[in-house]
Each structure stands twice: as structure tokens, then as C-alpha cells.
Design an enzyme around this catalytic site. Structure first.
Site, mmCIF file in Angstrom:
data_model
loop_
_atom_site.group_PDB
_atom_site.id
_atom_site.type_symbol
_atom_site.label_atom_id
_atom_site.label_comp_id
_atom_site.label_asym_id
_atom_site.label_seq_id
_atom_site.Cartn_x
_atom_site.Cartn_y
_atom_site.Cartn_z
ATOM 1 N N ASN A 161 0.864 -1.180 0.000
ATOM 2 C CA ASN A 161 0.000 0.000 0.000
ATOM 3 C C ASN A 161 0.899 1.228 0.000
ATOM 4 O OD1 ASN A 161 -1.827 2.023 0.427
ATOM 5 N ND2 ASN A 161 -2.261 1.481 2.559
ATOM 6 N N TRP A 162 0.968 1.890 -1.157
ATOM 7 C CA TRP A 162 1.878 3.035 -1.276
ATOM 8 C C TRP A 162 1.290 4.319 -0.692
ATOM 9 C CZ3 TRP A 162 3.640 2.098 -7.073
ATOM 10 C CH2 TRP A 162 4.541 1.020 -7.079
ATOM 11 N N LYS A 163 0.055 4.261 -0.242
ATOM 12 C CA LYS A 163 -0.606 5.446 0.322
ATOM 13 C C LYS A 163 -0.418 6.645 -0.629
ATOM 14 C CE LYS A 163 0.289 3.486 4.817
ATOM 15 N NZ LYS A 163 -0.059 3.568 6.203
ATOM 16 N N HIS B 155 -9.757 0.727 4.831
ATOM 17 C CA HIS B 155 -8.439 0.936 5.439
ATOM 18 C C HIS B 155 -8.601 1.884 6.631
ATOM 19 C CE1 HIS B 155 -4.324 2.330 6.028
ATOM 20 N NE2 HIS B 155 -3.956 1.188 5.458
ATOM 21 N N GLU C 144 -7.024 4.348 7.646
ATOM 22 C CA GLU C 144 -6.899 5.783 7.359
ATOM 23 C C GLU C 144 -8.180 6.327 6.722
ATOM 24 O OE1 GLU C 144 -3.095 5.464 5.366
ATOM 25 O OE2 GLU C 144 -2.273 4.799 7.285
ATOM 26 N N GLU D 250 -5.683 -5.390 10.308
ATOM 27 C CA GLU D 250 -4.700 -4.339 10.565
ATOM 28 C C GLU D 250 -5.069 -3.595 11.847
ATOM 29 O OE1 GLU D 250 -2.507 -3.025 6.806
ATOM 30 O OE2 GLU D 250 -4.367 -1.921 6.862
ATOM 31 N N GLY E 211 1.911 2.104 10.729
ATOM 32 C CA GLY E 211 2.822 3.237 10.618
ATOM 33 C C GLY E 211 3.448 3.661 11.935
ATOM 34 N N SER F 94 3.037 -2.209 10.401
ATOM 35 C CA SER F 94 4.478 -2.138 10.658
ATOM 36 C C SER F 94 5.227 -3.436 10.339
ATOM 37 C CB SER F 94 4.733 -1.702 12.106
ATOM 38 O OG SER F 94 4.260 -0.373 12.299
ATOM 39 N N GLY G 40 2.712 -0.964 4.304
ATOM 40 C CA GLY G 40 2.794 0.427 3.876
ATOM 41 C C GLY G 40 4.239 0.874 3.752
ATOM 42 N N GLY G 41 4.783 1.414 4.839
ATOM 43 C CA GLY G 41 6.121 2.023 4.820
ATOM 44 C C GLY G 41 7.200 1.167 4.184
#
Ligand code: PEP
Length: 250
Positions: A10-12, A97, A99, A169, A175, A212, A233-234
Site C-alpha cells: 500500500n503506497w498510500k 483501510h 486511514e 490491521e 505506521g 508495521s 505500507g512504509g
């Protein structure tokens, strides 16, 4: 035979079309398809087409949208419908998600409408569920996750349930550098799978873990047979780092 693992990036709000294309080209040149591995990329909407084009027709790789709106078309400024993201090359989308739920205020009902639109359009929903830290500390993890699952999936046909991917999640792990212990995650995955069976799923529904995940903790997480993959993500933002990560755990 080992189970088929799913690695989802997930590149956000990172990687515009130029960076996404360069990433996908580099990744494609360095990572060989593997029978027992499935890869998903969720770039920003503006980069779906570039990512899909640059990855080409790899049988192990799918591109998805990070979000969709449930209407087909119309006066919904700023939104992308299922047909629009499909035309750009998306085969699925993230839904619910954390977010989207916690920054943009999406409700369980919004999430359900998005799942409906994706299934009707022939795309794969990757439904994200997870509790906040306060909910976990209050002992409500199970109740929250089951509520989110039922709200999105109650009343679906067995075939629709079998096409849906789930990502557990925990919000407090996204994150933050903190991840659920493998056994804590496995416990929630087991409950998710049991609930999916109650809702009518016929097969063994793939349930991914997200929060994470990185090269240091992925092996311990995937050592749990309840985890069918990861949503990252990160640690998915760098092509070489992501190539290393998808090489671990298989
Ligand atoms: C995510 O965005 O779904 C996620 C899990 O992010 P991170 O890996 O950065 O925690």
C-alpha cells in the site's frame, strides 16, 4: 506444499506515475514470478495505469486502487468509481483501510457499499478491519473486528465471500513501528476465519496481517500458519526493500 502467500504493497500518498513506473520496472526486472506467491500493488489512483502497464502481464501480480466510490458515475467530485479504476488497470481495491475510517470518517455502511460496488464490478475487495488502541485496551478487539466484518460481508453469496480478501490491521500498529505479536495476530485471524465460515465462505479465506511489517519481523509473522500474507505500507515504498521483503517467508 507450502501455502500460497500474498504480499500487498500500500503506497498510500506516495509515488506519482513517473516514480510508480520506475518502481514497477525495477521490481519486474529483479523479482521472478513464483508459483506459491501472489503480489498486489496499491498505488495512488493517478499511478494505477503506469504501475499496471510497467508490470505487464505477470500472472503473479495484480494492481488495485486504494479507494473507490460506490456510485458508477456522476457528480462526485474527487471520487473514482469501480469502472474508472478498472479501466486504469485495477483488479481490486482496498476497502475500509483504517486511514479511510479514521481520517476520512468512513463508516461501516460506507465500507459495505464499496464492497458491493467492487463485487458487482468484478473486482476483488481487500477488506481491512482492525481495532484502535483504546478498543484493544478495553478488551473489545474481537467485538470490533467482527462488527466490521459482518457490516461489510453479511448477506454476500458464498462465491462473493470466496472472492474477498481480508486484511487484519490493528490501527495502533499501522505506521507506528509497533506490530501485533504473531500469536496475537493469529488469534484474531482464527476468529475472522470462523466468522467468514459462519457468513457462508466455502473455502479457506485468505487473511493478511498489516501493521508495521518489515524485513525484521515478517518471518516471525508468517511462521504463523493463520497468516496468509501481509499488507505493507512504509516498508513497501522502496523497490529494493520490497523485493527483499517478498523474497522472505515463502
Ligand atoms: C498499511 O498502510 O496498510 C500499513 C500496514 O502501513 P505500515 O506497514 O506502514 O504500518
Amino acid at each position: 506444499m507450502s501455502r500460497r502467500l500474498i504480499y500487498a504493497a500500500n503506497w498510500k500518498m506516495h509515488h506519482g506515475p513517473v516514480a510508480a513506473r520506475a518502481f514497477a520496472e525495477r521490481f519486474g526486472a529483479t523479482v521472478e514470478p513464483r508459483e506459491e506467491r501472489e503480489l498486489w500493488f496499491f498505488p495512488p489512483a493517478v499511478s494505477i495505469a503506469a504501475t499496471a502497464e510497467a508490470l505487464g502481464a505477470r500472472s503473479d501480480t495484480s494492481v488495485g486502487a486504494q479507494n473507490v466510490y460506490w456510485e458508477q458515475k456522476g457528480a462526485f467530485t474527487g471520487e473514482s468509481s469501480v469502472p474508472l479504476v478498472a479501466e486504469a488497470g485495477a483488479l481490486g481495491a482496498l476497502v475500509g483501510h483504517s486511514e479511510r475510517r479514521h481520517i476520512f470518517g468512513e463508516t461501516d455502511a460506507d465500507t459495505a457499499r464499496k464492497v458491493t460496488a467492487l463485487l458487482a464490478g468484478g473486482l476483488v475487495p481487500m477488506l481491512c478491519v482492525g481495532e484502535t488502541l483504546a478498543e484493544r485496551e478495553a478488551g473489545d478487539t474481537e467485538q470490533v473486528v467482527m462488527r466490521q466484518l459482518r457490516a461489510a460481508l453479511d448477506g454476500r453469496t458464498p462465491a462473493e465471500l470466496d472472492r474477498t480478501l481480508i486484511a487484519y490491521e490493528p490501527v495502533w500498529a499501522i505506521g507506528t513501528g509497533r506490530n501485533a505479536t504473531p500469536s496475537d495476530a493469529a488469534m484474531v485471524h482464527r476468529s475472522i476465519r470462523a466468522e467468514l465460515a459462519r457468513l457462508g465462505a466455502r473455502g479457506r479465506a485468505p487473511v493478511l496481517y498489516g501493521g508495521s511489517v518489515n524485513a525484521r519481523n515478517i518471518l516471525a509473522l508468517l511462521a504463523e500458519a493463520e497468516l496468509d500474507g501481509v499488507l505493507v505500507g512504509g516498508a513497501s515504498l522502496d523497490p529494493d526493500g520490497w523485493a527483499e521483503l517478498v523474497g522472505l517467508g515463502g
